[in-house]
Design a protein around this motif. Sequence first.
Motif, PDB file in Angstrom:
ATOM      1  N   GLY A 112      29.274  42.858  37.952  1.00 32.34           N
ATOM      2  CA  GLY A 112      27.901  43.251  38.274  1.00 32.34           C
ATOM      3  C   GLY A 112      26.876  42.766  37.268  1.00 32.34           C
ATOM      4  O   GLY A 112      25.683  42.780  37.547  1.00 32.34           O
ATOM      5  N   ASP A 113      27.311  42.336  36.077  1.00 28.70           N
ATOM      6  CA  ASP A 113      26.385  41.852  35.051  1.00 28.70           C
ATOM      7  C   ASP A 113      25.867  40.453  35.398  1.00 28.70           C
ATOM      8  O   ASP A 113      26.584  39.633  35.958  1.00 28.70           O
ATOM      9  CB  ASP A 113      27.058  41.795  33.680  1.00 28.70           C
ATOM     10  N   LYS A 114      24.601  40.197  35.053  1.00 32.65           N
ATOM     11  CA  LYS A 114      23.991  38.875  35.229  1.00 32.65           C
ATOM     12  C   LYS A 114      24.284  38.037  33.992  1.00 32.65           C
ATOM     13  O   LYS A 114      24.258  38.547  32.874  1.00 32.65           O
ATOM     14  CB  LYS A 114      22.470  38.989  35.404  1.00 32.65           C
ATOM     15  N   VAL A 115      24.569  36.738  34.206  1.00 36.85           N
ATOM     16  CA  VAL A 115      24.837  35.836  33.088  1.00 36.85           C
ATOM     17  C   VAL A 115      24.043  34.550  33.268  1.00 36.85           C
ATOM     18  O   VAL A 115      23.700  34.168  34.378  1.00 36.85           O
ATOM     19  CB  VAL A 115      26.345  35.489  32.967  1.00 36.85           C
ATOM     20  N   GLY A 116      23.760  33.891  32.148  1.00 44.29           N
ATOM     21  CA  GLY A 116      23.130  32.578  32.150  1.00 44.29           C
ATOM     22  C   GLY A 116      24.148  31.549  31.677  1.00 44.29           C
ATOM     23  O   GLY A 116      25.265  31.892  31.301  1.00 44.29           O
ATOM     24  N   GLU A 117      23.747  30.289  31.662  1.00 44.60           N
ATOM     25  CA  GLU A 117      24.663  29.219  31.280  1.00 44.60           C
ATOM     26  C   GLU A 117      25.236  29.403  29.875  1.00 44.60           C
ATOM     27  O   GLU A 117      26.385  29.064  29.611  1.00 44.60           O
ATOM     28  CB  GLU A 117      23.975  27.842  31.351  1.00 44.60           C
ATOM     29  N   ASN A 118      24.443  29.918  28.955  1.00 48.33           N
ATOM     30  CA  ASN A 118      24.877  30.059  27.560  1.00 48.33           C
ATOM     31  C   ASN A 118      25.336  31.469  27.200  1.00 48.33           C
ATOM     32  O   ASN A 118      25.556  31.759  26.026  1.00 48.33           O
ATOM     33  CB  ASN A 118      23.759  29.617  26.618  1.00 48.33           C
ATOM     34  N   SER A 119      25.490  32.344  28.179  1.00 52.16           N
ATOM     35  CA  SER A 119      25.935  33.712  27.912  1.00 52.16           C
ATOM     36  C   SER A 119      27.403  33.724  27.518  1.00 52.16           C
ATOM     37  O   SER A 119      28.244  33.151  28.205  1.00 52.16           O
ATOM     38  CB  SER A 119      25.773  34.596  29.149  1.00 52.16           C
ATOM     39  N   VAL A 120      27.720  34.393  26.393  1.00 54.99           N
ATOM     40  CA  VAL A 120      29.114  34.552  25.980  1.00 54.99           C
ATOM     41  C   VAL A 120      29.734  35.631  26.863  1.00 54.99           C
ATOM     42  O   VAL A 120      29.186  36.717  27.014  1.00 54.99           O
ATOM     43  CB  VAL A 120      29.211  34.943  24.488  1.00 54.99           C
ATOM     44  N   VAL A 121      30.878  35.306  27.485  1.00 51.43           N
ATOM     45  CA  VAL A 121      31.524  36.257  28.393  1.00 51.43           C
ATOM     46  C   VAL A 121      32.793  36.855  27.806  1.00 51.43           C
ATOM     47  O   VAL A 121      33.236  37.924  28.234  1.00 51.43           O
ATOM     48  CB  VAL A 121      31.817  35.608  29.767  1.00 51.43           C
TER      49      VAL A 121
END
Length: 164
Positions: A112-121
């Motif tokens: 459910g979390d939003k992420v961007g290209e550089n988001s650490v997962v």
Amino acid sequence: MLKIQEIREIIKLIDQSKIDEFLYEHEGSKITLKKQGEQKVVSAPVAPQPQAVQAAPVAAAPAAVEVKAETPAPVNEAPKVEAENLHKITSPMVGTFYASPSPDAAAYVQAGDKVGENSVVCIVEAMKLFNEIEAEVKGEIVEVLADNGQLVEYGQPLFLVKTV
């Protein structure tokens, strides 16, 4: 040259993975690990070292050590999801999956979390190095496919992301 504890850690990681062969070369030293059915052959040239504790004389030919290997436990496979706009974030290496930066910290991302290209997962730890894994796409985490502390393989899906 690697310390014996580091070599043992590599053997454990390879034993628990689907890797059949591993080659490590550094400053003239070479270590080759191969799985052969129920056995694993470990060979490396033996070089005299002042700190080495060794009762037998050093041989000129490479020494070979055979180690019995248990059949690795099956890795949890990712569920089959048939959606065109889902992106799989995969592990770039064999290592241990960690969902958070430390044991008492919150997970980097959850479903459910939003992420961007550089988001650490997540973090994948390999040979005592902690590698931050980035989403590489913009979207929403649909599913986390690995468990915290789980050994992951190269190319194994870790997350499903619905891209935007």
